[in-house]
Design a protein around this motif. Structure first.
Motif: not given
Length: 383
Positions: A110-123
């Motif tokens: 919700i906070f990071n979709y489409g941004s350079e940090t979206q790859s952190g969803f697994g954290i």
């Protein structure tokens, strides 16, 4: 229904409990040294090269493979003969883990979709077994056996999901020949297993070779530890004499008291600048991690288990209630080891990595304190 507890589970619980407390000490020591006048020297030490890899890489790609080997051996046992061997018993922690994976990941996106940090969803999807069981153990004898089993099974399933995440989403630049050689060694070990070969030394040496090719394949080297675990023979009839049991028994203490503490010392050496700290904690990736761990984990675990019981897919053990399930869900927000590990794979920017690590430490601490207070209140009310 009350879940039984096995001898090896008790041993696992004891080692993880003490290991979790040791992790806390190592984290505090590492943060203290990193922010002392010896901080620069301390951090630079981990960047020294040995045999082509830095000390940090040897820890994260080498020692952590042994950690994943132990996780694989525990998964193998749980699936074949342990708390997950009975599908009906495994369904409750399975649904809990599923909810505890999807909701935090959803909050993060919700906070990071489409941004350079979206790859952190697994954290925020990860749960640290050692820390979670360490906090639970502080509550003493009033903790029901079924609650220990539920939390452990949930965290083990969580670890399996983390392994799959790493293999699928955090793999970069595949070198096909090296990957094929690693897979060939794994298949060869499976064949040797089927032929009845139980020489543990042979499996370990082959596992080291598989690790080397996996390390140079683009797939994270720690996956070789899990593959090796499932290639090592597990004997139902002579369980305690089987190579899988012998190795699992041997690895418990080195992993809990050496490997994970070293991981903590290396990966929590973070410079804390009050100005930078405040700024990093309000970034989208930090908000996603914090809310995912502190809010998403308990909500996901509680809602998923509640619905699965109400829909009569599985049963709630007789000595548990929904209050303690929610309390364990809060403890599920202790990400630490796995969350930091995924952070290192998800991000390349050192500033983002440091900010994410700090957020994980703070969020995990909050989850641990809240979980302890919540369970202490309601478990005491029942006894």
């Amino acid at each position: 229904m009350v879940w039984k507890i096995s001898k090896l589970f008790k041993e696992f619980f004891e080692s993880e409990r003490t290991g979790g407390l040791l992790l806390v000490i190592c984290t505090v020591v590492s943060l203290f040294i990193a922010n002392s006048r010896f901080g620069e020297m301390y951090v630079n030490f981990f960047h020294l090269k040995l045999g082509g890899l830095t000390i940090e890489h040897w820890v994260n790609d080498g020692l952590m493979t042994i950690f994943f080997l132990l996780i694989g051996l525990e998964l193998e046992r749980e699936i074949y003969k342990g708390e997950l061997s009975n599908i009906k018993d495994a369904l409750l922690p399975f649904f809990g883990a599923l909810g505890g994976l999807l909701v935090p990941a959803g909050i993060y996106m919700i906070f990071n979709y489409g941004s350079e940090t979206q790859s952190g969803f697994g954290i925020p999807m990860a749960t640290d077994i050692a820390f979670a069981l360490g906090i639970l153990s502080l509550l003493g004898n009033k903790v029901p056996t079924s609650l220990k089993v539920f939390l452990t099974a949930l965290a083990v399933i969580d670890d399996l999901a983390a392994i799959l995440l790493i293999a699928i989403f955090y793999t970069r630049g595949i070198i096909l020949m090296n990957l094929l050689i690693a897979v060939f060694i794994f298949v060869l070990l499976l064949v040797i297993n089927k032929l009845g070969v139980k020489n543990l030394f042979l499996y370990i040496i082959s596992g080291v070779v598989m690790w080397y090719f996996m390390l140079n394949s683009g797939v994270h080297a720690t996956i070789s530890g899990v593959l090796l675990a499932f290639a090592i023979p597990f004997d139902f009839h002579e369980d305690e004499k089987s190579p899988s049991h012998v190795l699992q028994h041997f690895l418990h203490k080195p992993v809990a008291f050496v490997i994970l503490p070293i991981f903590a010392l290396v990966n929590t050496a973070i410079f804390i600048n009050s100005g930078v700290l405040g700024q990093s904690l309000i970034q989208n990736y930090s908000l996603g991690i914090a809310l995912g761990l502190i809010l998403g984990k308990p909500l996901g675990i509680f809602v998923a288990t509640f619905l699965s019981v109400k829909l009569r897919i599985c049963e709630l053990p007789e000595d548990l209630n929904w209050k303690v399930i929610f309390g364990v869900g809060i403890l599920g927000g202790i990400g630490f080891t796995m969350s930091i590990f995924i952070t290192l794979l998800a991000f390349d920017d050192p500033v983002i990595v440091s900010g994410a690590k700090l957020t994980i430490l703070i969020s995990s601490t909050i989850a641990g304190v809240l979980g302890f207070m919540f369970l202490n209140l309601f478990l005491r009310g029942e006894n």
